[in-house]
Motif scaffolding. Sequence first.
Motif, PDB file in Angstrom:
ATOM      1  N   LEU A  41       5.441   1.955  -8.774  1.00 12.14           N
ATOM      2  CA  LEU A  41       6.296   1.024  -9.509  1.00 12.14           C
ATOM      3  C   LEU A  41       7.768   1.396  -9.442  1.00 12.14           C
ATOM      4  CD1 LEU A  41       4.120   0.491 -12.714  1.00 12.14           C
ATOM      5  CD2 LEU A  41       3.992  -0.662 -10.495  1.00 12.14           C
ATOM      6  N   ASN A  42       8.044   2.674  -9.268  1.00 11.64           N
ATOM      7  CA  ASN A  42       9.427   3.155  -9.244  1.00 11.64           C
ATOM      8  C   ASN A  42       9.582   4.094  -8.047  1.00 11.64           C
ATOM      9  OD1 ASN A  42      12.091   3.633 -10.204  1.00 11.64           O
ATOM     10  ND2 ASN A  42      11.397   5.534 -11.184  1.00 11.64           N
ATOM     11  N   PRO A  43       9.554   3.540  -6.837  1.00 13.90           N
ATOM     12  CA  PRO A  43       9.535   4.402  -5.645  1.00 13.90           C
ATOM     13  C   PRO A  43      10.778   5.275  -5.549  1.00 13.90           C
ATOM     14  CG  PRO A  43       9.985   2.116  -5.044  1.00 13.90           C
ATOM     15  CD  PRO A  43       9.592   2.110  -6.487  1.00 13.90           C
ATOM     16  N   PRO A  44      10.604   6.522  -5.121  1.00 20.68           N
ATOM     17  CA  PRO A  44      11.759   7.393  -4.914  1.00 20.68           C
ATOM     18  C   PRO A  44      12.699   6.803  -3.870  1.00 20.68           C
ATOM     19  CG  PRO A  44       9.702   8.634  -4.841  1.00 20.68           C
ATOM     20  CD  PRO A  44       9.331   7.188  -4.817  1.00 20.68           C
ATOM     21  N   GLU A  45      13.937   7.188  -3.942  1.00 24.90           N
ATOM     22  CA  GLU A  45      14.932   6.679  -2.996  1.00 24.90           C
ATOM     23  C   GLU A  45      14.493   6.977  -1.568  1.00 24.90           C
ATOM     24  OE1 GLU A  45      19.751   7.060  -2.084  1.00 24.90           O
ATOM     25  OE2 GLU A  45      18.819   8.148  -3.750  1.00 24.90           O
ATOM     26  N   GLY A  46      14.527   5.959  -0.747  1.00 22.70           N
ATOM     27  CA  GLY A  46      14.147   6.118   0.645  1.00 22.70           C
ATOM     28  C   GLY A  46      12.685   5.862   0.932  1.00 22.70           C
ATOM     29  N   GLU A  47      11.868   5.648  -0.114  1.00 22.70           N
ATOM     30  CA  GLU A  47      10.447   5.367   0.087  1.00 22.70           C
ATOM     31  C   GLU A  47      10.152   3.900  -0.196  1.00 22.70           C
ATOM     32  OE1 GLU A  47       7.468   7.762  -1.625  1.00 22.70           O
ATOM     33  OE2 GLU A  47       8.378   9.671  -1.059  1.00 22.70           O
ATOM     34  N   ASP A  48       9.132   3.372   0.480  1.00 20.43           N
ATOM     35  CA  ASP A  48       8.706   2.000   0.245  1.00 20.43           C
ATOM     36  C   ASP A  48       7.929   1.904  -1.066  1.00 20.43           C
ATOM     37  OD1 ASP A  48       9.822   1.163   2.629  1.00 20.43           O
ATOM     38  OD2 ASP A  48       7.953   1.447   3.760  1.00 20.43           O
ATOM     39  N   ARG A  49       7.911   0.705  -1.612  1.00 15.70           N
ATOM     40  CA  ARG A  49       7.124   0.467  -2.823  1.00 15.70           C
ATOM     41  C   ARG A  49       5.626   0.577  -2.532  1.00 15.70           C
ATOM     42  NH1 ARG A  49       8.655  -1.885  -7.678  1.00 15.70           N
ATOM     43  NH2 ARG A  49       6.955  -2.766  -8.930  1.00 15.70           N
ATOM     44  N   LEU A  50       5.220   0.160  -1.336  1.00 15.50           N
ATOM     45  CA  LEU A  50       3.818   0.232  -0.938  1.00 15.50           C
ATOM     46  C   LEU A  50       3.559   1.493  -0.124  1.00 15.50           C
ATOM     47  CD1 LEU A  50       3.017  -3.455   0.092  1.00 15.50           C
ATOM     48  CD2 LEU A  50       2.657  -2.336  -2.118  1.00 15.50           C
ATOM     49  N   MET A  51       2.451   2.170  -0.442  1.00 20.12           N
ATOM     50  CA  MET A  51       2.011   3.343   0.308  1.00 20.12           C
ATOM     51  C   MET A  51       0.740   2.959   1.059  1.00 20.12           C
ATOM     52  SD  MET A  51       2.547   6.324  -2.582  1.00 20.12           S
ATOM     53  CE  MET A  51       2.401   7.674  -1.401  1.00 20.12           C
ATOM     54  N   ARG A  52       0.676   3.304   2.331  1.00 10.64           N
ATOM     55  CA  ARG A  52      -0.469   2.938   3.167  1.00 10.64           C
ATOM     56  C   ARG A  52      -1.105   4.200   3.748  1.00 10.64           C
ATOM     57  NH1 ARG A  52      -0.162  -2.603   4.287  1.00 10.64           N
ATOM     58  NH2 ARG A  52       1.825  -3.537   3.646  1.00 10.64           N
ATOM     59  N   PHE A  53      -2.440   4.266   3.654  1.00  9.17           N
ATOM     60  CA  PHE A  53      -3.175   5.415   4.161  1.00  9.17           C
ATOM     61  C   PHE A  53      -4.284   4.928   5.089  1.00  9.17           C
ATOM     62  CE2 PHE A  53      -1.566   6.529  -0.039  1.00  9.17           C
ATOM     63  CZ  PHE A  53      -0.919   7.735   0.211  1.00  9.17           C
ATOM     64  N   PRO A  54      -4.440   5.548   6.260  1.00  2.00           N
ATOM     65  CA  PRO A  54      -5.545   5.170   7.153  1.00  2.00           C
ATOM     66  C   PRO A  54      -6.890   5.371   6.451  1.00  2.00           C
ATOM     67  CG  PRO A  54      -3.964   6.581   8.286  1.00  2.00           C
ATOM     68  CD  PRO A  54      -3.592   6.603   6.838  1.00  2.00           C
ATOM     69  N   ALA A  55      -7.818   4.478   6.718  1.00  2.00           N
ATOM     70  CA  ALA A  55      -9.108   4.504   6.025  1.00  2.00           C
ATOM     71  C   ALA A  55      -9.849   5.818   6.223  1.00  2.00           C
ATOM     72  CB  ALA A  55      -9.970   3.335   6.502  1.00  2.00           C
ATOM     73  N   ASP A  56      -9.700   6.443   7.398  1.00  2.63           N
ATOM     74  CA  ASP A  56     -10.461   7.667   7.649  1.00  2.63           C
ATOM     75  C   ASP A  56      -9.924   8.871   6.885  1.00  2.63           C
ATOM     76  OD1 ASP A  56      -8.127   8.081   9.057  1.00  2.63           O
ATOM     77  OD2 ASP A  56      -9.093   8.426  10.995  1.00  2.63           O
ATOM     78  N   ARG A  57      -8.784   8.715   6.213  1.00  2.83           N
ATOM     79  CA  ARG A  57      -8.243   9.807   5.389  1.00  2.83           C
ATOM     80  C   ARG A  57      -8.541   9.613   3.905  1.00  2.83           C
ATOM     81  NH1 ARG A  57      -2.168  10.036   6.130  1.00  2.83           N
ATOM     82  NH2 ARG A  57      -2.444  11.617   4.512  1.00  2.83           N
ATOM     83  N   VAL A  58      -9.108   8.473   3.546  1.00  3.70           N
ATOM     84  CA  VAL A  58      -9.356   8.169   2.135  1.00  3.70           C
ATOM     85  C   VAL A  58     -10.698   8.758   1.716  1.00  3.70           C
ATOM     86  CG1 VAL A  58      -9.606   6.357   0.412  1.00  3.70           C
ATOM     87  CG2 VAL A  58      -7.992   6.063   2.317  1.00  3.70           C
TER      88      VAL A  58
END
Length: 242
Positions: free
Chosen positions: A213-230
Amino acid sequence: MEVHQRLMWARLNVGRYKTASDAARAMGVPIPTYAGHENGSRGLTRATAERYAAFFKVAPEWMVFGRGAPRPGVAPPSEDREPKTIPDIPFADEPATNVSGPVALPRAGVGRLPIRGRAAGGPNGKLVMTADAVGWARMPASLQDVPEAYGVFVHGDSMLDRYESGEFLHVNPVRPVRRGDYVVAQIREQDGFAGYVKRFVSRSATELVLEQLNPPEGEDRLMRFPADRVVAVHKVVGTGEP
């Protein structure tokens, strides 16, 4: 045994304070501050450790450095190790379609909720996930019948205005997760396993998408992770005092 483990031992051994919250109130210390010292997510200065030693009536030398005995005639705790990290415990494979699939967890005891994860540093609230509990909290009534339940502390400001740093969250791994729910996502990394407290957006056969909700400066609001790492995505079901 590290200083935070000696601190927990001292509290439990004195016999007056069943929870970290009880001890914090008695000392006039903010509950998130003391709980962080006891679970290892906050660093301890020597002066603070000595203050705790005086309060719990143990030797400062033992509290700070682990030298000698905690009290005259009292043998030091025999356990002398860090909590095991998640790689020491096998994980069950989780199908990509199962949002809250199986994962190795410490078992909750009667009236006790295991606390998991240590602060990894950085602005996005990353946790280093542990298989062993790093501490114990009071079990909320809503999780009494959920042996897989656990709690985590929020670190950083990436989830303001929903959660503040230091807030304690209750997690129910068996509850289904839906879009918009707040979750603890466990992610496999090269050096171990990380945890992220975020808002769930979606999960597919290829990726997991989370929102901060409050992304750090320089980071996107959405975080994406490959399925094989979840490894797992577990639902946050409440907040409370540890």
